[in-house]
Each structure stands twice: as C-alpha cells, then as structure tokens.
Design a protein around this motif. Structure first.
Motif, PDB file in Angstrom:
ATOM      1  N   SER A 117      21.279 -25.232  59.560  1.00 22.49           N
ATOM      2  CA  SER A 117      21.212 -24.637  60.899  1.00 22.49           C
ATOM      3  C   SER A 117      19.842 -24.783  61.536  1.00 22.49           C
ATOM      4  O   SER A 117      19.682 -24.489  62.719  1.00 22.49           O
ATOM      5  CB  SER A 117      21.565 -23.143  60.828  1.00 22.49           C
ATOM      6  OG  SER A 117      22.896 -22.973  60.459  1.00 22.49           O
ATOM      7  N   ASP A 134      20.575 -32.502  67.311  1.00 22.71           N
ATOM      8  CA  ASP A 134      21.138 -31.167  67.511  1.00 22.71           C
ATOM      9  C   ASP A 134      22.217 -31.171  68.580  1.00 22.71           C
ATOM     10  O   ASP A 134      23.214 -30.458  68.467  1.00 22.71           O
ATOM     11  CB  ASP A 134      20.031 -30.177  67.899  1.00 22.71           C
ATOM     12  CG  ASP A 134      19.236 -29.705  66.695  1.00 22.71           C
ATOM     13  OD1 ASP A 134      19.685 -29.902  65.559  1.00 22.71           O
ATOM     14  OD2 ASP A 134      18.155 -29.122  66.912  1.00 22.71           O
ATOM     15  N   ARG A 140      25.254 -26.002  64.584  1.00 25.48           N
ATOM     16  CA  ARG A 140      23.952 -25.550  64.062  1.00 25.48           C
ATOM     17  C   ARG A 140      23.402 -24.422  64.914  1.00 25.48           C
ATOM     18  O   ARG A 140      23.054 -23.359  64.406  1.00 25.48           O
ATOM     19  CB  ARG A 140      22.941 -26.697  64.079  1.00 25.48           C
ATOM     20  CG  ARG A 140      23.203 -27.773  63.097  1.00 25.48           C
ATOM     21  CD  ARG A 140      22.065 -28.783  63.196  1.00 25.48           C
ATOM     22  NE  ARG A 140      22.490 -30.027  62.623  1.00 25.48           N
ATOM     23  CZ  ARG A 140      22.056 -31.208  63.008  1.00 25.48           C
ATOM     24  NH1 ARG A 140      21.169 -31.328  63.965  1.00 25.48           N
ATOM     25  NH2 ARG A 140      22.498 -32.296  62.423  1.00 25.48           N
TER      26      ARG A 140
END
Length: 178
Positions: A117, A134, A140
């Motif tokens: 994450s 990302d 995440r």
C-alpha cells in the motif's frame, strides 16, 4: 494472478470441502458487515467471500480458508486485488483476536498489504517496473485510509512479540501514512 473464474472455482471447492462453514454461527464481532458487502461487484471477486472469512474462525477449515482468501485478495505476487480495500477492515479486526486459528497467516497478509500500500516513487524505474504506477493500482491508495481507521489496532499490534523487525517497520509505516 488468479482470474475471476479461478477465484470462483477455488471458493466453490473450499465450500464443497468445508460445508460446515455455511452452517456455522458466524456472528464474530470482527465480521459484522462482511455479508452485506456486494463482493461479486468487485472485479475478480467471488460472491461467497464471506464464507472464507467465516472459515477463518473454524479450526479445521481455517488453513484452507486463509490460503484461498489470500489468493482472492492478492492480485499477483506484488499486487493487491481490487477486493483488498473492502476486506482489509475484517482482516485487521480478526488479526487483533488472538483466538483466530490462523492469526499468523492474517498477520502475514496484513503486513504484505501494508508494504504494497506504500506509494511507489514514479521516478524509481525499478519500483515502477515491479509494482506499477500508483495510478494503475488504486487499491493501494484505497487501503491507506483503512489502515488509518484501524490505527489503534495496528498500534496495539506493534507490541506483539510475534512480529519481527521488518514486519513491525511495515506496520509502523502504514500507521504513519494514516
């Protein structure tokens, strides 16, 4: 990475082998709300995910439930599935209960989730190659507020003697991000 059909088949096999999970009293406080989530609306996620969580409470079914649930919640070796943000609150609350038969498995899964994450530095080519950007993995960022909401559970866990230094560091980072 398991696809939707493979996830559904794995859950169906689990329920075939552990039919008692369907009949069990599944009122553990950590799982309140689990059955109300529309799991099947999450890409790649089987509708019967709650039974995997209930299986974690059954000493006989727990090891297999943990294995199948991990496969459903991990989108690959270094990737979380789209279901992880919805599942994470239940994992965190179950992990806080020392009576859960596969608590160490859940701890491993939560630590991996804490690690995966973390934001990926877009300037780090190797990290992007391994983990992706990302923006390509919204799960995440969606997990970060879940860690925040359960920071008290994580802080309590940091005192657990079963944690090694690396696991403790990942959980501390998850708390710090929150």
């Amino acid at each position: 990475m398991l696809d939707s059909a493979a996830n559904n088949a794995a859950v169906a096999r689990f329920l075939e082998d552990h039919a008692q999970v369907r009949r069990a009293n599944n009122d553990h406080p950590a799982l309140r709300g689990c059955a109300e989530i529309a799991w099947c609306e999450i890409p790649g996620c089987p509708a019967d995910v709650p039974f995997l969580f209930y299986g974690l409470l059954d000493p006989i079914a727990a090891p297999e439930a943990a294995r199948v649930l991990t496969n459903v919640l991990m989108g690959g070796v270094l990737h979380l599935s789209a279901a992880m943000p919805a599942a994470l609150p239940f994992l965190l609350r179950l992990m806080a209960d020392p009576e859960i038969p596969v608590r160490s498995n859940l701890l491993d899964l939560v630590v991996a989730t804490a690690e995966l994450s973390q934001p990926v530095d877009a300037d780090n080519e190797r990290a992007v190659l391994l983990l992706g950007n990302d923006s390509d993995h919204p799960e995440r960022e969606q997990c970060r507020p879940v860690f925040s909401e359960h920071a008290s559970l994580l802080r309590a866990l940091l005192d657990d003697d079963t944690l090694d230094a690396a696991d403790r560091a990942w959980l501390q980072q998850a708390v710090a991000l929150s």
